[in-house]
Design a protein around this motif. Sequence first.
Motif, PDB file in Angstrom:
ATOM      1  N   VAL A  12       0.843  -1.194   0.000  1.00 50.61           N
ATOM      2  CA  VAL A  12       0.000   0.000   0.000  1.00 50.61           C
ATOM      3  C   VAL A  12       0.879   1.244   0.000  1.00 50.61           C
ATOM      4  O   VAL A  12       1.740   1.416   0.866  1.00 50.61           O
ATOM      5  CB  VAL A  12      -0.944   0.024   1.221  1.00 50.61           C
ATOM      6  CG1 VAL A  12      -1.901   1.214   1.122  1.00 50.61           C
ATOM      7  CG2 VAL A  12      -1.732  -1.278   1.307  1.00 50.61           C
ATOM      8  N   GLY A  13       0.677   2.102  -0.993  1.00 45.43           N
ATOM      9  CA  GLY A  13       1.429   3.339  -1.102  1.00 45.43           C
ATOM     10  C   GLY A  13       0.846   4.437  -0.239  1.00 45.43           C
ATOM     11  O   GLY A  13      -0.251   4.321   0.316  1.00 45.43           O
ATOM     12  N   GLY A  14       1.589   5.533  -0.123  1.00 39.33           N
ATOM     13  CA  GLY A  14       1.156   6.651   0.702  1.00 39.33           C
ATOM     14  C   GLY A  14       0.295   7.628  -0.068  1.00 39.33           C
ATOM     15  O   GLY A  14       0.208   7.593  -1.286  1.00 39.33           O
ATOM     16  N   GLY A  15      -0.338   8.544   0.670  1.00 37.26           N
ATOM     17  CA  GLY A  15      -1.188   9.530   0.014  1.00 37.26           C
ATOM     18  C   GLY A  15      -1.731  10.571   0.965  1.00 37.26           C
ATOM     19  O   GLY A  15      -2.724  11.220   0.667  1.00 37.26           O
ATOM     20  N   GLY A  57       1.420   2.405   5.346  1.00 35.66           N
ATOM     21  CA  GLY A  57       1.883   1.652   6.503  1.00 35.66           C
ATOM     22  C   GLY A  57       0.924   1.759   7.663  1.00 35.66           C
ATOM     23  O   GLY A  57       0.705   0.792   8.413  1.00 35.66           O
ATOM     24  N   MET A  58       0.308   2.927   7.831  1.00 36.34           N
ATOM     25  CA  MET A  58      -0.642   3.123   8.921  1.00 36.34           C
ATOM     26  C   MET A  58      -1.921   2.307   8.691  1.00 36.34           C
ATOM     27  O   MET A  58      -2.450   1.692   9.623  1.00 36.34           O
ATOM     28  CB  MET A  58      -0.963   4.610   9.056  1.00 36.34           C
ATOM     29  CG  MET A  58       0.277   5.458   9.327  1.00 36.34           C
ATOM     30  SD  MET A  58      -0.001   7.240   9.231  1.00 36.34           S
ATOM     31  CE  MET A  58      -0.688   7.554  10.850  1.00 36.34           C
ATOM     32  N   THR A  59      -2.405   2.274   7.454  1.00 36.20           N
ATOM     33  CA  THR A  59      -3.607   1.489   7.171  1.00 36.20           C
ATOM     34  C   THR A  59      -3.345  -0.002   7.353  1.00 36.20           C
ATOM     35  O   THR A  59      -4.206  -0.740   7.841  1.00 36.20           O
ATOM     36  CB  THR A  59      -4.121   1.750   5.745  1.00 36.20           C
ATOM     37  OG1 THR A  59      -3.073   1.484   4.806  1.00 36.20           O
ATOM     38  CG2 THR A  59      -4.609   3.160   5.572  1.00 36.20           C
ATOM     39  N   LEU A  60      -2.152  -0.470   6.982  1.00 30.84           N
ATOM     40  CA  LEU A  60      -1.836  -1.892   7.142  1.00 30.84           C
ATOM     41  C   LEU A  60      -1.667  -2.259   8.611  1.00 30.84           C
ATOM     42  O   LEU A  60      -2.045  -3.363   9.033  1.00 30.84           O
ATOM     43  CB  LEU A  60      -0.565  -2.236   6.364  1.00 30.84           C
ATOM     44  CG  LEU A  60      -0.708  -2.232   4.843  1.00 30.84           C
ATOM     45  CD1 LEU A  60       0.633  -2.493   4.174  1.00 30.84           C
ATOM     46  CD2 LEU A  60      -1.726  -3.282   4.384  1.00 30.84           C
ATOM     47  N   GLY A  61      -1.090  -1.360   9.408  1.00 28.64           N
ATOM     48  CA  GLY A  61      -1.006  -1.611  10.837  1.00 28.64           C
ATOM     49  C   GLY A  61      -2.385  -1.775  11.448  1.00 28.64           C
ATOM     50  O   GLY A  61      -2.629  -2.682  12.258  1.00 28.64           O
ATOM     51  N   LEU A  62      -3.318  -0.910  11.063  1.00 24.10           N
ATOM     52  CA  LEU A  62      -4.698  -1.017  11.540  1.00 24.10           C
ATOM     53  C   LEU A  62      -5.345  -2.318  11.074  1.00 24.10           C
ATOM     54  O   LEU A  62      -6.108  -2.952  11.818  1.00 24.10           O
ATOM     55  CB  LEU A  62      -5.522   0.170  11.041  1.00 24.10           C
ATOM     56  CG  LEU A  62      -5.233   1.529  11.691  1.00 24.10           C
ATOM     57  CD1 LEU A  62      -5.899   2.643  10.897  1.00 24.10           C
ATOM     58  CD2 LEU A  62      -5.737   1.530  13.130  1.00 24.10           C
ATOM     59  N   LEU A  63      -5.043  -2.725   9.843  1.00 25.81           N
ATOM     60  CA  LEU A  63      -5.621  -3.959   9.306  1.00 25.81           C
ATOM     61  C   LEU A  63      -5.187  -5.168  10.129  1.00 25.81           C
ATOM     62  O   LEU A  63      -6.028  -5.993  10.528  1.00 25.81           O
ATOM     63  CB  LEU A  63      -5.194  -4.133   7.852  1.00 25.81           C
ATOM     64  CG  LEU A  63      -5.627  -5.442   7.181  1.00 25.81           C
ATOM     65  CD1 LEU A  63      -7.131  -5.449   6.959  1.00 25.81           C
ATOM     66  CD2 LEU A  63      -4.902  -5.649   5.858  1.00 25.81           C
ATOM     67  N   VAL A  64      -3.884  -5.284  10.383  1.00 26.22           N
ATOM     68  CA  VAL A  64      -3.394  -6.427  11.154  1.00 26.22           C
ATOM     69  C   VAL A  64      -3.967  -6.407  12.566  1.00 26.22           C
ATOM     70  O   VAL A  64      -4.367  -7.447  13.102  1.00 26.22           O
ATOM     71  CB  VAL A  64      -1.849  -6.415  11.193  1.00 26.22           C
ATOM     72  CG1 VAL A  64      -1.327  -7.532  12.090  1.00 26.22           C
ATOM     73  CG2 VAL A  64      -1.287  -6.582   9.781  1.00 26.22           C
ATOM     74  N   ARG A  65      -4.024  -5.214  13.166  1.00 27.68           N
ATOM     75  CA  ARG A  65      -4.584  -5.124  14.524  1.00 27.68           C
ATOM     76  C   ARG A  65      -6.042  -5.550  14.556  1.00 27.68           C
ATOM     77  O   ARG A  65      -6.476  -6.284  15.469  1.00 27.68           O
ATOM     78  CB  ARG A  65      -4.431  -3.678  15.021  1.00 27.68           C
ATOM     79  CG  ARG A  65      -5.094  -3.380  16.361  1.00 27.68           C
ATOM     80  CD  ARG A  65      -4.521  -4.202  17.482  1.00 27.68           C
ATOM     81  NE  ARG A  65      -5.235  -3.961  18.737  1.00 27.68           N
ATOM     82  CZ  ARG A  65      -6.383  -4.533  19.072  1.00 27.68           C
ATOM     83  NH1 ARG A  65      -6.955  -5.413  18.249  1.00 27.68           N
ATOM     84  NH2 ARG A  65      -6.961  -4.253  20.226  1.00 27.68           N
ATOM     85  N   CYS A 142       4.235 -11.040   8.073  1.00 25.47           N
ATOM     86  CA  CYS A 142       5.318 -10.061   8.012  1.00 25.47           C
ATOM     87  C   CYS A 142       4.746  -8.707   7.618  1.00 25.47           C
ATOM     88  O   CYS A 142       4.147  -8.572   6.544  1.00 25.47           O
ATOM     89  CB  CYS A 142       6.390 -10.490   7.013  1.00 25.47           C
ATOM     90  SG  CYS A 142       7.358 -11.905   7.569  1.00 25.47           S
ATOM     91  N   LEU A 143       4.927  -7.719   8.498  1.00 25.22           N
ATOM     92  CA  LEU A 143       4.449  -6.360   8.271  1.00 25.22           C
ATOM     93  C   LEU A 143       5.646  -5.436   8.120  1.00 25.22           C
ATOM     94  O   LEU A 143       6.419  -5.248   9.060  1.00 25.22           O
ATOM     95  CB  LEU A 143       3.571  -5.904   9.445  1.00 25.22           C
ATOM     96  CG  LEU A 143       3.192  -4.419   9.487  1.00 25.22           C
ATOM     97  CD1 LEU A 143       2.340  -4.035   8.279  1.00 25.22           C
ATOM     98  CD2 LEU A 143       2.462  -4.090  10.788  1.00 25.22           C
ATOM     99  N   GLY A 144       5.812  -4.846   6.939  1.00 21.64           N
ATOM    100  CA  GLY A 144       6.923  -3.931   6.678  1.00 21.64           C
ATOM    101  C   GLY A 144       6.439  -2.505   6.519  1.00 21.64           C
ATOM    102  O   GLY A 144       5.356  -2.256   5.987  1.00 21.64           O
ATOM    103  N   ILE A 145       7.239  -1.552   7.004  1.00 29.00           N
ATOM    104  CA  ILE A 145       6.894  -0.137   6.929  1.00 29.00           C
ATOM    105  C   ILE A 145       8.139   0.633   6.477  1.00 29.00           C
ATOM    106  O   ILE A 145       9.219   0.481   7.065  1.00 29.00           O
ATOM    107  CB  ILE A 145       6.421   0.393   8.299  1.00 29.00           C
ATOM    108  CG1 ILE A 145       5.135  -0.325   8.725  1.00 29.00           C
ATOM    109  CG2 ILE A 145       6.202   1.903   8.253  1.00 29.00           C
ATOM    110  CD1 ILE A 145       4.716  -0.040  10.157  1.00 29.00           C
ATOM    111  N   THR A 146       8.001   1.438   5.433  1.00 28.45           N
ATOM    112  CA  THR A 146       9.139   2.230   4.962  1.00 28.45           C
ATOM    113  C   THR A 146       9.329   3.440   5.865  1.00 28.45           C
ATOM    114  O   THR A 146       8.375   3.979   6.436  1.00 28.45           O
ATOM    115  CB  THR A 146       8.950   2.703   3.513  1.00 28.45           C
ATOM    116  OG1 THR A 146       7.844   3.616   3.454  1.00 28.45           O
ATOM    117  CG2 THR A 146       8.692   1.530   2.588  1.00 28.45           C
ATOM    118  N   GLY A 217       6.492   6.306  10.123  1.00 32.46           N
ATOM    119  CA  GLY A 217       6.493   6.130   8.673  1.00 32.46           C
ATOM    120  C   GLY A 217       5.544   7.048   7.953  1.00 32.46           C
ATOM    121  O   GLY A 217       5.657   7.250   6.741  1.00 32.46           O
ATOM    122  N   GLY A 218       4.577   7.635   8.682  1.00 36.83           N
ATOM    123  CA  GLY A 218       3.625   8.552   8.067  1.00 36.83           C
ATOM    124  C   GLY A 218       3.836  10.006   8.439  1.00 36.83           C
ATOM    125  O   GLY A 218       3.011  10.858   8.092  1.00 36.83           O
TER     126      GLY A 218
END
Length: 739
Positions: A12-15, A57-65, A142-146, A217-218
Motif C-alpha cells: 500500500v502506497g502513501g497519500g 503503513g498506517m492502514t496496514l497496521g490497523l488492518l493487522v490489529r 510479516c508487516l513492513g513499513i518504509t 512512517g507517516g
Amino acid sequence: MGKRTLKVALVVGGGVSLGSFNGGALAEIVRQLSSNLNRDRWQEAKIDVLFGASAGGMTLGLLVRALTDPGNVDVPTAVNRVRKFQEAAWVTGIDVRNLISNPAAELAGIMDRRAIDELASRLMAWPAGQAPCPILLARRVCLGITLLNYNGIPIRASEVPALSDAMSTTLYRDYRVFCLDFKKVAARPPSRWKWYESDEVNQPDAWKEITATAIAGGAFPLAFEPVVIERSKEEYGPLWPRELRDRAAFPFTFGDGGTFNNEPLREAMQIIGFMDAREKTDSYDRVLLYIDPNLTGTSHDFSLSFHVPFEVNPDFGPFDKGDVVPAEAGAKILRIAGRFVGSVLGQAAFQDFLEAEKINNRLAWRNTLREFLTKIVGPVSPTRAQEAMTLLQNVLTEKRAGSITPATSLAVDEELNRVSREETGQKTGTESLSPRDQLLYCLFSLIDQVAALRGKETVNVIAIGPTAFQPKGNGQAVRVELAGNFLGNFGGFFDPAFRRYDFAAGEAMAGSALATTEIGDTGQEVPLLKNSNDRPDYQKWPGNDPTFDNLPQNKKAAFTDRIGKVLKQIVHNQVPIVVVRDLLGALAKYFLRKRIVGLAGGAASGEAMAWVRLKIVPADPAGDEFYLVGQEKGDDTAYAKAGSDGMAELDTLVFFSTVNTTLSGPHVVRRNDRYVLELAERRVLWKDDRLEVTLPDFARLATGDKLGLAVHTAQIQWLSRSQGAWQTDEALTALAKTF
C-alpha cells in the motif's frame, strides 16, 4: 490435486489524507476474500505479507490489529472490525480541526501530530493478557513499513583509508519489518526483522512499537513532527554504523518513508520469496495486491506547467513564432521542482513494476533451463557431485552475511531440500539423492543464487488505484477522481465528506479490480471471485470539484493562519533584528495565504498584499525615535532612528482585497471612508506625538501587485507634518536601495 490456498501479499502506497482510499480498499478486499472467493480453486485465502509506505503503513497496521483482535469470534465480526477501524482513523478521526487545534503550540511541524498519536494509540492498543484471534491471516505474518531516517546510515564501499571518503554515501531510505508468529513456525525469521513469537504477540508493548513505527512512517516532512525510535544493532546487521559499534541500540529520528520509497514492491517481493521458499508450489497461488491512491496509470504531461507562462511572440524578426516571453523565474523553479518530485516518485514505482515483471520472466526461463539440464546431464561420480556441493557452499557462505534470508536456510542441505521440493513436491535428504541429482540440484541452486530467484514463484500483481472503474456487466469504464487530492493530497483533511467519498471510491475500485481478475496456471486461469457482481458501485462526486479555493473561509483562514504562525516562529528564532523578522514573518504568512492556492491548483482569491515603507525626516536626527502603532492585534513596530542618510525608516504590510476594496494589516486604521497608518514619535516626558499617514489608493496598490511583491514608499517631513507622493518599486529594487 486438492484445492489450493490463495496466499495474499498487500503493498500500500502513501497519500496523506488519501489514506481514506487505502482504508476503503482494504475493507473491501477483506470482505471479498472472506465471503466471495472462488472456492472452486481455493479453499481459503491467507494474508501473510504486508508492506506499506506513509499512510499505507498506517492502514496496514490497523488492518493487522483489527484482524488479530481478541474479540474476533467469527469471520463477519473481524471483517466488520476492519471497516470500523479504517473509518475511525481516516473518515471520522483525523480532520484539519484537530490537526491545528492548538495554533500556538511550538511544534516541529505545521500540523499537530499529537492528534494522530492519540487516535493511533487508542485504536492499536492491546488489552493486556488477552490472546489474539487471527482471522484471514497466516500463521506467520510479516508487516513492513518504509521509513525516512533523518540521521542517515553511512555506507562505505571500501575500507581502504585512501578510498573510504570518496567511496561513501549516506543512506536515508530505511524500513522496518515486524514478523508476527501466531503459531510456532519452524524457520526463524531474519535477525534484521523485529520478531514477536507466539507468546509475545499478545503483549501491549509489541503493539506500541508497531504503532510508533507506523506513525513515524507517516510523519510527512515539515507537516508533522518526526518520531524518535530506538533501533537495535541486530536490526541493521552489517549496515550498523562504525561510529555506533560499541552501542547495542541507538535512538534514530524517523519520518515519512514515502519520501524515498512510496511503492515498496521490491521489498515485498523479497519477503514473498522468504515466505514461499518452504511451500509446495502446487499447494498455493500467490497474488500481490498493490494499492496506491496516486496510481493513475500514467504521469506524462505534454503541457508542463513550468512552460505555460511562456507565450509565443509571432512578430519577433527572423524567429517568427519561435521566440518566447519568459515567465517569472521563481514560479518556474517551483513548478519544475514539483514536476521533478513527481517524476522521481513515479519512476520508482515504474522500476518496481518492471522488477516484478522481470522476476516472472526469469522464473519461466529458469524452469526451461532446468528442464534442459535434466535432459543432458548423465551419470556422474560422487567426487564430481562433492565438488559441486563445495562450490555451492562457498557461494552461500559469501551471500549469508548481507542477506535478509535466514542464515540457517543458506546451507547446502537446506538448498538441496528446497530444490527437491520444487522438483518432486517432497523433501529428500542429501544422502538419499544420487550423485547425479546432487550435482543437478546444486546447479539449479547456483542458477537461483546468480539470478536472485531463490524461493521465488510467479506472482500475480493486481493494481488498485483511482484509475477506471468497471461497472457490473459490460458497461463503459468510468474514470475515478478523488476528492482529497488537492493541496498536495492534504485536501481530504478539510472535510469529512471528502474522506468518506474517497473511502467509498477505494471500496469500489478494490471490488472492480478483484472482479475483473483471473489467475491460475497458464492457460487455466479462473476468476478470483465467485460472484463478480457482488461489489459496490462508484458514484461521481456531486457538484463542483473540491479545491482549496472552494473551501469554507473559516477553514482556509485557520489553516493558513497556522502556517503563518509556524513560519513566524521560524523567522523569530532565526532572525535577530526585530524589524526585519516581523516583516519576514508577515511576508511568509502572506505568501502562503495568497500563493498556496495557486500551487494547489485553485483559483486566486482576490486577496493581495503591499509592502509599505515610510521614510521620515525628523526634526532632530540625533534624538527622535518613531514607531507605527499596532492595530488588529498587531504589535507596535520597534523604534526607528535616523540613519546615515538622516532619515528613519519604518516598514509594514497592508493586505487588500481587489474584490470588495477593503484594507487590513497589523498597523492599518480605518477613518470613515479612508485607511491610514498611525505614525508616532516617542516622547519620554510627554504623551507620544502622532500623525496619520494616508495609504495609497486601490488603483496604485493593485497596479503595484502586478509587479510581484511591490514596495510603496512615501517621505514624511515630521517638522512640517507633510506627506510626499507615493513611489512604487519592486521588492528587490527597494531592498537594493536600502542596502
